[in-house]
Design a protein around this motif. Structure first.
Motif, PDB file in Angstrom:
ATOM      1  N   GLU A  68       3.033  13.927 -36.224  1.00 38.23           N
ATOM      2  CA  GLU A  68       3.323  12.883 -37.224  1.00 38.23           C
ATOM      3  C   GLU A  68       2.669  11.562 -36.829  1.00 38.23           C
ATOM      4  OE1 GLU A  68       7.579  14.642 -38.931  1.00 38.23           O
ATOM      5  OE2 GLU A  68       7.602  13.223 -37.254  1.00 38.23           O
ATOM      6  N   ALA A  69       2.674  11.265 -35.535  1.00 37.41           N
ATOM      7  CA  ALA A  69       2.043  10.028 -35.057  1.00 37.41           C
ATOM      8  C   ALA A  69       0.522  10.104 -35.238  1.00 37.41           C
ATOM      9  CB  ALA A  69       2.409   9.796 -33.585  1.00 37.41           C
ATOM     10  N   ILE A  70      -0.056  11.275 -34.941  1.00 41.66           N
ATOM     11  CA  ILE A  70      -1.516  11.445 -35.128  1.00 41.66           C
ATOM     12  C   ILE A  70      -1.863  11.231 -36.604  1.00 41.66           C
ATOM     13  CG2 ILE A  70      -3.419  13.125 -35.093  1.00 41.66           C
ATOM     14  CD1 ILE A  70      -2.049  14.433 -32.642  1.00 41.66           C
ATOM     15  N   LYS A  71      -1.067  11.807 -37.494  1.00 37.79           N
ATOM     16  CA  LYS A  71      -1.337  11.715 -38.941  1.00 37.79           C
ATOM     17  C   LYS A  71      -1.321  10.257 -39.411  1.00 37.79           C
ATOM     18  CE  LYS A  71      -1.264  14.060 -43.075  1.00 37.79           C
ATOM     19  NZ  LYS A  71      -1.326  12.917 -43.936  1.00 37.79           N
ATOM     20  N   LYS A  72      -0.460   9.456 -38.809  1.00 36.68           N
ATOM     21  CA  LYS A  72      -0.389   8.032 -39.180  1.00 36.68           C
ATOM     22  C   LYS A  72      -1.566   7.248 -38.595  1.00 36.68           C
ATOM     23  CE  LYS A  72       4.590   7.815 -39.772  1.00 36.68           C
ATOM     24  NZ  LYS A  72       5.766   8.009 -38.923  1.00 36.68           N
ATOM     25  N   ALA A  73      -2.010   7.638 -37.413  1.00 34.18           N
ATOM     26  CA  ALA A  73      -3.035   6.848 -36.706  1.00 34.18           C
ATOM     27  C   ALA A  73      -4.466   7.219 -37.093  1.00 34.18           C
ATOM     28  CB  ALA A  73      -2.860   7.031 -35.195  1.00 34.18           C
ATOM     29  N   ILE A  74      -4.678   8.494 -37.436  1.00 34.25           N
ATOM     30  CA  ILE A  74      -6.047   8.985 -37.679  1.00 34.25           C
ATOM     31  C   ILE A  74      -6.154   9.436 -39.134  1.00 34.25           C
ATOM     32  CG2 ILE A  74      -7.809  10.663 -36.949  1.00 34.25           C
ATOM     33  CD1 ILE A  74      -6.964   9.063 -34.557  1.00 34.25           C
ATOM     34  N   PRO A  75      -7.097   8.885 -39.905  1.00 31.97           N
ATOM     35  CA  PRO A  75      -7.238   9.357 -41.293  1.00 31.97           C
ATOM     36  C   PRO A  75      -7.572  10.856 -41.301  1.00 31.97           C
ATOM     37  CG  PRO A  75      -8.591   7.407 -40.871  1.00 31.97           C
ATOM     38  CD  PRO A  75      -8.089   7.882 -39.545  1.00 31.97           C
ATOM     39  N   CYS A  76      -6.724  11.648 -41.937  1.00 23.24           N
ATOM     40  CA  CYS A  76      -6.962  13.099 -42.003  1.00 23.24           C
ATOM     41  C   CYS A  76      -6.103  13.683 -43.118  1.00 23.24           C
ATOM     42  CB  CYS A  76      -6.622  13.776 -40.665  1.00 23.24           C
ATOM     43  SG  CYS A  76      -4.901  13.641 -40.153  1.00 23.24           S
ATOM     44  N   ARG A  77      -6.468  14.894 -43.549  1.00 24.04           N
ATOM     45  CA  ARG A  77      -5.655  15.554 -44.586  1.00 24.04           C
ATOM     46  C   ARG A  77      -4.405  16.163 -43.956  1.00 24.04           C
ATOM     47  NH1 ARG A  77      -9.646  19.556 -47.272  1.00 24.04           N
ATOM     48  NH2 ARG A  77      -7.772  20.277 -48.322  1.00 24.04           N
ATOM     49  N   LYS A  78      -4.589  16.839 -42.849  1.00 21.71           N
ATOM     50  CA  LYS A  78      -3.465  17.452 -42.142  1.00 21.71           C
ATOM     51  C   LYS A  78      -3.789  17.487 -40.655  1.00 21.71           C
ATOM     52  CE  LYS A  78      -1.487  20.088 -45.894  1.00 21.71           C
ATOM     53  NZ  LYS A  78      -1.104  21.358 -46.511  1.00 21.71           N
ATOM     54  N   VAL A  79      -2.783  17.757 -39.849  1.00 18.83           N
ATOM     55  CA  VAL A  79      -3.016  17.959 -38.410  1.00 18.83           C
ATOM     56  C   VAL A  79      -2.891  19.459 -38.151  1.00 18.83           C
ATOM     57  CG1 VAL A  79      -2.167  17.486 -36.080  1.00 18.83           C
ATOM     58  CG2 VAL A  79      -2.212  15.658 -37.788  1.00 18.83           C
ATOM     59  N   GLY A  80      -3.962  20.051 -37.632  1.00 15.34           N
ATOM     60  CA  GLY A  80      -3.953  21.479 -37.322  1.00 15.34           C
ATOM     61  C   GLY A  80      -3.427  21.721 -35.921  1.00 15.34           C
ATOM     62  N   MET A  81      -2.958  22.951 -35.715  1.00 14.76           N
ATOM     63  CA  MET A  81      -2.388  23.307 -34.413  1.00 14.76           C
ATOM     64  C   MET A  81      -3.025  24.610 -33.932  1.00 14.76           C
ATOM     65  SD  MET A  81       1.651  23.658 -33.630  1.00 14.76           S
ATOM     66  CE  MET A  81       1.986  25.379 -33.873  1.00 14.76           C
ATOM     67  N   ALA A  82      -3.379  24.657 -32.655  1.00  7.51           N
ATOM     68  CA  ALA A  82      -3.990  25.878 -32.121  1.00  7.51           C
ATOM     69  C   ALA A  82      -3.530  26.121 -30.690  1.00  7.51           C
ATOM     70  CB  ALA A  82      -5.515  25.754 -32.140  1.00  7.51           C
ATOM     71  N   VAL A  83      -3.509  27.392 -30.327  1.00  2.00           N
ATOM     72  CA  VAL A  83      -3.196  27.778 -28.954  1.00  2.00           C
ATOM     73  C   VAL A  83      -4.342  28.639 -28.447  1.00  2.00           C
ATOM     74  CG1 VAL A  83      -1.620  29.066 -27.466  1.00  2.00           C
ATOM     75  CG2 VAL A  83      -0.708  27.741 -29.379  1.00  2.00           C
TER      76      VAL A  83
END
Ligand code: AMP
Length: 129
Positions: A68-83
């Motif tokens: 949520e913090a990344i989404k507020k700080a960096i212009p993007c559509r969504k934050v993806g997650m990977a392992v």
């Protein structure tokens, strides 16, 4: 002691984003996109899915807050997650700001990200955590 444990202990520098008593988040040093962040448990386990249910649940809640913090700080559509976990034997989740699916391509890295820009990004994400 893994390289990530050394980062958590402050023995190796990092671009810190967030921390609580059990988890730690910092920028990936070879980002695939600006804002690429790693979330790690302070307790060492190699494989993410070997972590017990309670800790993994707590890790996901911490990861959500960081995303949520990344989404507020960096212009993007969504934050993806990977392992992946193929390189460092200390469980971690990659969070990557996405404009399109190509932003999740681990074969493409930003070349020579400047320390100034990495610091600025880490601080801007940290502000929203
Ligand atoms: P993997 O284990 O395959 O998920 O890859 C490990 C990730 O950790 C890679 O994306 C590396 O760029 C990242 N990494 C390795 N060492 C460091 C470090 N000292 N600081 C930040 N990120 C790192």
């Amino acid at each position: 002691m893994t390289i990530f444990s050394k980062i958590i202990a402050g023995e190796i520098p990092c671009y810190k984003v967030a921390e609580n008593d059990r988890f730690f988040a910092f920028l990936d040093i070879n980002p695939v996109n600006w804002g690429h962040t790693l979330v790690v448990p302070k307790k060492e386990t190699d494989y993410l899915f070997d972590i017990d249910d309670e800790e993994l649940g707590e890790m996901m809640i911490f990861t959500k807050k960081v995303a949520e913090a990344i989404k507020k700080a960096i212009p993007c559509r969504k934050v993806g997650m990977a392992v992946l976990g193929l390189e460092v034997p200390h469980a971690h989740i990659h969070l990557i700001p996405l404009q399109n699916e190509g932003d999740m391509d681990f074969a493409k890295k930003i070349s020579n990200p400047s320390p100034e820009k990495m610091m600025e990004i880490a601080q801007s994400i940290a502000k929203f955590y």
